[in-house]
Design a protein around this motif. Sequence first.
Motif, PDB file in Angstrom:
ATOM      1  N   PRO A 276       0.804  -1.240   0.000  1.00 34.75           N
ATOM      2  CA  PRO A 276       0.000   0.000   0.000  1.00 34.75           C
ATOM      3  C   PRO A 276       0.832   1.281   0.000  1.00 34.75           C
ATOM      4  CG  PRO A 276      -1.040  -1.607   1.436  1.00 34.75           C
ATOM      5  CD  PRO A 276       0.295  -2.188   1.016  1.00 34.75           C
ATOM      6  N   LEU A 279       1.867   2.028  -3.472  1.00 38.05           N
ATOM      7  CA  LEU A 279       0.708   2.408  -4.271  1.00 38.05           C
ATOM      8  C   LEU A 279       0.262   3.836  -3.976  1.00 38.05           C
ATOM      9  CD1 LEU A 279      -1.577  -0.755  -4.273  1.00 38.05           C
ATOM     10  CD2 LEU A 279      -0.651   0.432  -6.267  1.00 38.05           C
ATOM     11  N   LEU A 280       0.254   4.186  -2.699  1.00 35.15           N
ATOM     12  CA  LEU A 280      -0.193   5.524  -2.321  1.00 35.15           C
ATOM     13  C   LEU A 280       0.709   6.593  -2.919  1.00 35.15           C
ATOM     14  CD1 LEU A 280      -1.283   5.287   1.392  1.00 35.15           C
ATOM     15  CD2 LEU A 280      -2.574   6.183  -0.531  1.00 35.15           C
ATOM     16  N   ALA A 283       0.197   6.680  -6.726  1.00 38.36           N
ATOM     17  CA  ALA A 283      -1.081   7.274  -7.132  1.00 38.36           C
ATOM     18  C   ALA A 283      -1.021   8.789  -6.982  1.00 38.36           C
ATOM     19  CB  ALA A 283      -2.220   6.700  -6.301  1.00 38.36           C
ATOM     20  N   GLU A 284      -0.360   9.250  -5.935  1.00 38.34           N
ATOM     21  CA  GLU A 284      -0.245  10.698  -5.766  1.00 38.34           C
ATOM     22  C   GLU A 284       0.603  11.300  -6.888  1.00 38.34           C
ATOM     23  OE1 GLU A 284       1.038  11.958  -1.912  1.00 38.34           O
ATOM     24  OE2 GLU A 284       0.991  14.077  -2.460  1.00 38.34           O
ATOM     25  N   ARG A 286       0.962  10.062  -9.839  1.00 33.77           N
ATOM     26  CA  ARG A 286       0.115  10.007 -11.026  1.00 33.77           C
ATOM     27  C   ARG A 286      -0.771  11.249 -11.104  1.00 33.77           C
ATOM     28  NH1 ARG A 286      -4.279   5.087 -11.876  1.00 33.77           N
ATOM     29  NH2 ARG A 286      -4.415   5.232 -14.132  1.00 33.77           N
ATOM     30  N   GLY A 287      -1.404  11.594  -9.981  1.00 31.62           N
ATOM     31  CA  GLY A 287      -2.250  12.781  -9.949  1.00 31.62           C
ATOM     32  C   GLY A 287      -1.468  14.038 -10.284  1.00 31.62           C
ATOM     33  N   GLU A 311       1.590   4.232 -14.484  1.00 38.15           N
ATOM     34  CA  GLU A 311       0.245   3.652 -14.538  1.00 38.15           C
ATOM     35  C   GLU A 311       0.317   2.143 -14.682  1.00 38.15           C
ATOM     36  OE1 GLU A 311      -1.683   6.122 -17.588  1.00 38.15           O
ATOM     37  OE2 GLU A 311      -2.680   7.168 -15.926  1.00 38.15           O
ATOM     38  N   ILE A 314       1.204   0.857 -11.255  1.00 36.42           N
ATOM     39  CA  ILE A 314       0.072   0.932 -10.330  1.00 36.42           C
ATOM     40  C   ILE A 314      -0.886  -0.218 -10.576  1.00 36.42           C
ATOM     41  CG2 ILE A 314      -2.017   2.261  -9.802  1.00 36.42           C
ATOM     42  CD1 ILE A 314      -0.291   4.819 -10.123  1.00 36.42           C
ATOM     43  N   LYS A 315      -1.143  -0.511 -11.845  1.00 37.32           N
ATOM     44  CA  LYS A 315      -2.081  -1.605 -12.123  1.00 37.32           C
ATOM     45  C   LYS A 315      -1.513  -2.935 -11.642  1.00 37.32           C
ATOM     46  CE  LYS A 315      -5.032  -1.166 -15.590  1.00 37.32           C
ATOM     47  NZ  LYS A 315      -5.750  -1.246 -16.886  1.00 37.32           N
ATOM     48  N   ARG A 318      -1.556  -2.985  -7.775  1.00 39.47           N
ATOM     49  CA  ARG A 318      -2.929  -3.036  -7.294  1.00 39.47           C
ATOM     50  C   ARG A 318      -3.479  -4.458  -7.399  1.00 39.47           C
ATOM     51  NH1 ARG A 318      -7.575  -2.344  -9.983  1.00 39.47           N
ATOM     52  NH2 ARG A 318      -6.844  -1.418 -11.912  1.00 39.47           N
ATOM     53  N   ARG A 441       6.504  13.396   1.522  1.00 41.53           N
ATOM     54  CA  ARG A 441       6.180  12.091   2.111  1.00 41.53           C
ATOM     55  C   ARG A 441       7.264  11.606   3.061  1.00 41.53           C
ATOM     56  NH1 ARG A 441       2.749  14.158   2.113  1.00 41.53           N
ATOM     57  NH2 ARG A 441       1.636  14.769   0.232  1.00 41.53           N
ATOM     58  N   LEU A 445       6.012  10.542   6.597  1.00 41.24           N
ATOM     59  CA  LEU A 445       6.090   9.144   7.011  1.00 41.24           C
ATOM     60  C   LEU A 445       7.206   8.867   8.008  1.00 41.24           C
ATOM     61  CD1 LEU A 445       5.175   7.698   3.551  1.00 41.24           C
ATOM     62  CD2 LEU A 445       3.760   7.669   5.605  1.00 41.24           C
TER      63      LEU A 445
ATOM     64  N   LEU B 280      -6.260   4.704  -3.101  1.00 38.54           N
ATOM     65  CA  LEU B 280      -5.624   5.016  -4.385  1.00 38.54           C
ATOM     66  C   LEU B 280      -6.277   6.219  -5.036  1.00 38.54           C
ATOM     67  CD1 LEU B 280      -4.951   1.609  -6.126  1.00 38.54           C
ATOM     68  CD2 LEU B 280      -3.350   3.464  -5.697  1.00 38.54           C
ATOM     69  N   ALA B 283      -5.409   9.365  -2.991  1.00 39.23           N
ATOM     70  CA  ALA B 283      -4.017   9.787  -3.141  1.00 39.23           C
ATOM     71  C   ALA B 283      -3.822  10.471  -4.491  1.00 39.23           C
ATOM     72  CB  ALA B 283      -3.074   8.600  -3.008  1.00 39.23           C
ATOM     73  N   GLU B 284      -4.476   9.946  -5.508  1.00 39.69           N
ATOM     74  CA  GLU B 284      -4.360  10.584  -6.821  1.00 39.69           C
ATOM     75  C   GLU B 284      -4.983  11.983  -6.796  1.00 39.69           C
ATOM     76  OE1 GLU B 284      -5.801   8.268 -10.093  1.00 39.69           O
ATOM     77  OE2 GLU B 284      -5.296   9.819 -11.557  1.00 39.69           O
ATOM     78  N   GLY B 287      -2.687  14.372  -5.172  1.00 40.92           N
ATOM     79  CA  GLY B 287      -1.646  14.819  -6.099  1.00 40.92           C
ATOM     80  C   GLY B 287      -2.163  15.903  -7.036  1.00 40.92           C
ATOM     81  N   ARG B 288      -3.389  15.731  -7.499  1.00 38.26           N
ATOM     82  CA  ARG B 288      -3.938  16.725  -8.435  1.00 38.26           C
ATOM     83  C   ARG B 288      -4.176  18.054  -7.720  1.00 38.26           C
ATOM     84  NH1 ARG B 288      -7.547  14.476 -13.251  1.00 38.26           N
ATOM     85  NH2 ARG B 288      -7.266  16.685 -13.705  1.00 38.26           N
TER      86      ARG B 288
END
Lengths: 684, 684
Positions: A276, A279-280, A283-284, A286-287, A311, A314-315, A318, A441, A445, B280, B283-284, B287-288
């Motif tokens: 996780p 992934l977190l 994903a951030e 990615r955004g 991406e 992430i897939k 996930r 992060r 963290l 997920l 978090a995305e 980021g955005r």
Amino acid sequence: MTDRLQRLLASLLISVPVAAAADEGMWTFDNFPAAAVKQKYGVDVTPPWLDRVRLATVRLGGCSASFVSPDGLILTNHHCVSACLAQLSSAEQDRLKDGFLAGAREQELRCPTQTADVLMGIEDITAKVNAATQGMDDQAAGEARKRALTKIEQACEQAAGSQDPRRCESVKLYKGGQYFLYQYKRFQDVRIAFAPEAAIAAFGGDPDNFQFPRWCLDMALLRAYENGKPVKSPDFLRINWEGPAEREPVFVSGHPGSTDRLMTVAQLEALRASIPQWLLRSAELRGRYIQFAQGGAENARIVADPLTNLENGIKVRRKQLDALLDGTMMAKKAQSEADLRARAGLAGERDPWEQTAVAARRSLEISLPYSYLESAAGFNGTLFSHARTLVRAAAERPKPNDERLREFRDSALPLVEQHLLAAVPIYPEREEITMSLGFMRLRELLGPDHPLVVRLLRSTSPEALAAELVAKTRLGDTAYRRQLWEGGAAAIAATDDPMIRLAAAVDAEARAIRKRYEDEVEAPIDAAAERIAAARFAAYGTSLYPDATFTLRLNYGTVRGWEEGGQAVPPFTRLAGAFQRHTGADPFRLPDSWLEARERLDLQTKFNLSTDNDIVGGNSGSALINAQGEVVGLIFDGNIHSISGSYWFEPARNRSVAVHPAIMRAALTHVYDATALAGELGLR
Amino acid sequence: MTDRLQRLLASLLISVPVAAAADEGMWTFDNFPAAAVKQKYGVDVTPPWLDRVRLATVRLGGCSASFVSPDGLILTNHHCVSACLAQLSSAEQDRLKDGFLAGAREQELRCPTQTADVLMGIEDITAKVNAATQGMDDQAAGEARKRALTKIEQACEQAAGSQDPRRCESVKLYKGGQYFLYQYKRFQDVRIAFAPEAAIAAFGGDPDNFQFPRWCLDMALLRAYENGKPVKSPDFLRINWEGPAEREPVFVSGHPGSTDRLMTVAQLEALRASIPQWLLRSAELRGRYIQFAQGGAENARIVADPLTNLENGIKVRRKQLDALLDGTMMAKKAQSEADLRARAGLAGERDPWEQTAVAARRSLEISLPYSYLESAAGFNGTLFSHARTLVRAAAERPKPNDERLREFRDSALPLVEQHLLAAVPIYPEREEITMSLGFMRLRELLGPDHPLVVRLLRSTSPEALAAELVAKTRLGDTAYRRQLWEGGAAAIAATDDPMIRLAAAVDAEARAIRKRYEDEVEAPIDAAAERIAAARFAAYGTSLYPDATFTLRLNYGTVRGWEEGGQAVPPFTRLAGAFQRHTGADPFRLPDSWLEARERLDLQTKFNLSTDNDIVGGNSGSALINAQGEVVGLIFDGNIHSISGSYWFEPARNRSVAVHPAIMRAALTHVYDATALAGELGLR
């Protein structure tokens, strides 16, 4: 309680084959189950067949490929050369988006960081390695083993000499049960000859990634050079343009990256708990990339390639997490482990499963600082990566070869240097994004009171610190990197480049957590894995395949679809489907070249196909090979069920996905007019 | 196998108290363990004490609060009024960032969507509800139960009449074992009187969130109005500005939002598998928002409040997932469940644990479409939310009250209308971000071939569709929303507003998945929960507290720190620490008001404190109350270990975190010169 236990017991009695079932297995070339193939499919996989396929198979950075002409032409996936295409692009010329075709061999462009390896020999060095660690405790053995492996590799390269140089790499198989030495011929001059537009190579983009049916022309052609000339590759594989029939036996020769099928349940549980975080963070990022890309076409170009990779990752992660959260599969895993433990009878103080469990829990305790400091998630970016390479190389290179961090041993240095000194674009905007995210992060963290966080952010913010570092460092300049690389420790000590100073300032803490990981996680797990592997061989015989390690493997299977929710998924797609799927909006927009060529194309041309070969990431770019040793497809993906293949093989639904030769022929001859390459590949 | 089972058996024998241990428990006011408190702390919690505290306790949307003056003044957290402050802000005046102080009562500003409830009565309606579902199968019972609850609520509100109106809400306790009717007095005119700057309210921001030691002035003062006048609140709680002593017994009266301590192991496992998707997506979005905020101060302001909420949610969910991945705690949970099952002897076809497990697995199967269609993650945003409200209200309001979707029953409509018609800013840029992300992930996760995805994105991209919808809808206009609300079904059918058309176009599919969820998950789990609750009462007696349901609860504990990694964490922080922590960069930048006031302040003033009360989200804004019924603190957070409190209570480390009255006094009198409010609160 009784009731629950009874059900647990009942579940443990379901029969689960521990050895390979169906066509499971990623076999080393020196232990391929030819007899089983002969019996099941009537195909003779002979030693000469194996030798030829091995010599035609190419390892790229993170991908597979194969020679498909006698003049060094290499067939692989578009997504295996996307980094090269991005490196060769600029605001004015976007070769990733628009594709590339060399008009003639002289126009083929060198990929700045690409290399190509061919496996020349395999040697079992288990006995030598074990001799070097005899009688030592786990930590000492861990250290001694690393030194021994470096020495063995060094001796191998020295024996080969400079006439016909070899890259010698040790490989740990069965998670530690066996050690091998793999000898490669390496090509450091690899050039791009052809790549289609990204829009057809990855038609359907992230939404269609790991899906099937599919319509992706995920192909590219590279060429290996030596001394400025195309290499001779007499052991190339010929492409059979008609492709395979449904149910035809097919082989995949390539380099599956990494599987964890031999991990213990405790290791899988620790892995599950650690995913996780990755992934977190991803994903951030990615955004942030997606929002940055809204700023205009050049912004979008700058993040296109890393976003695609992200991406994809992430897939994968996930679905890996989903797999590890699947109670039924984990229960089966627990059952086969219990079975092996019962047979092994190793209970007691040095029970290797218990030892592994202790180390796995320790790995969880240190996974955050390890990720953020040693894996550099806290300082994420190309500029920091260069800075760390320079700082560590300056410290490591003066040491004797076998006392260095392994990534700086002599045999690794040419590639380190190639990556460090390649003249490829570095985008400050992208560096600021990854680096500020890293600092944010890191602080969240490890906590704002972690001494290193306090040191970095005592009077500034993550965003401001990242902006300042990126603006002031000179490491974007290749010449300056070269100067520091050649200047060694003195140059590193003297420079006030802020990125170098950052890398130097965090190095002690990063090394310390790495040492803890090596001593408290890696060493005991390696030691335990050796005993578990021995128990497994004793219980089930030697016809077992090792976990994937991005080394050469061969597997077999057949062309076939599967059933999804009661519906049959046929194994072939055809060109007509791509035009039906075209919406006009990315990633479902076919490039103009294909829209314009539509009238010239046969819409019944086969496009992609699925097979039940057991592959994972790293197999991308592998040739799909028929019994005659011809290329009948180009592996580029698996279906969504293939992702759990990291931990177990589900024969009913795990499928690989390949480009059909017929669509490659249509593309080269009817869409791109790649006449010379088509001719070289045997097309008129 | 034997070995593994033996260890499992051994683990099951560790004693775990099933009933409340230490000071665990979120007790309803009608079942408070006064005798236990008397015995342990010597404090008399009498019925009048309980009545007074209950009448002084206020429920806000998602938060708690209390009356602290006889003139309707309400003390709560800054983060409980941040939405109000953002709604009352503009590019020119940022009240969230800069704070707010009404110079006089007439200058107090109405919070557009804020309400305040006070609990007036509790009635056990379990027998009535059970009578309505007698002899029915689970699905029919689920439907009948909803209708019965709506009827009971309606009758209650009608009985109260319009003279002294009541809001009557049914409450399911013990995950379905008991049903209660809670009567509230509701204030719909709530105004902001005082809020400090966000930088001191949430000093340390996301990095310090859920941490302690801490320095947050997370306070705000609201006032309830009726007929344009401040309400009388004779049962207010006086603030004791000296605060509590270490180890002093303290109580928290408030509305813990939601816990899942009574969930079965199968439910927890399903929950565990569903959390990553939420994380997920969030978090995305984080980021955005962060990347968008880089675009300038106004961008940053636009996303400030949602970003803070999102980051809080991410931290909560992340640590909840960590808790559910903790094998030791899950094993204890499994053990206590096995113990209860053994005592209950309910094995067989209607075993409620098995029934729950089946439904929990079903919930996982439909969680993606449920999240994306019914919970609207696929169309995320305020504009779509308004559109759905309008579309559904038009369909539901003509139906008989007890046949509507529950959120449109008569008693719910005033709040629905208040939220829909409030004149609060809607930011197109933010709507585009959330909506395009929704479409992207809708397509990724339901797949590009899902019929609804095909319909929406046949010829456009998620980004383009979101941009077009946001640009063309008129729902940003309050007057237009009112017109559609009042125009009902005819107006909805007639409008070509694209957001309304979208909401209408996806409604059938959203309702269908909701119906599946209600029939296949909710109904069987409710039915099973009733039998499990009965078994629990039979096995352990009635001195059990129900899971949190955002209804009024009281708990007790003491002021105390804890041990972290062998180090004592003291329970009080002091003002000096805030100045030491100040770095000059957000979120560790103290506001100018505090930097300027420094010389006037006593740096030894107590700032925040920790207690071992058992709280969760929703308790934010709760008063910390001493034995005399005085306010001795203001709950605003828990420590990081408190997050696992969703599933179990760890007495050794779970701590609540509160604002100390002394820092509130210093703020009002020495920093903000809030003379009138200070006087009203008894300060000279």
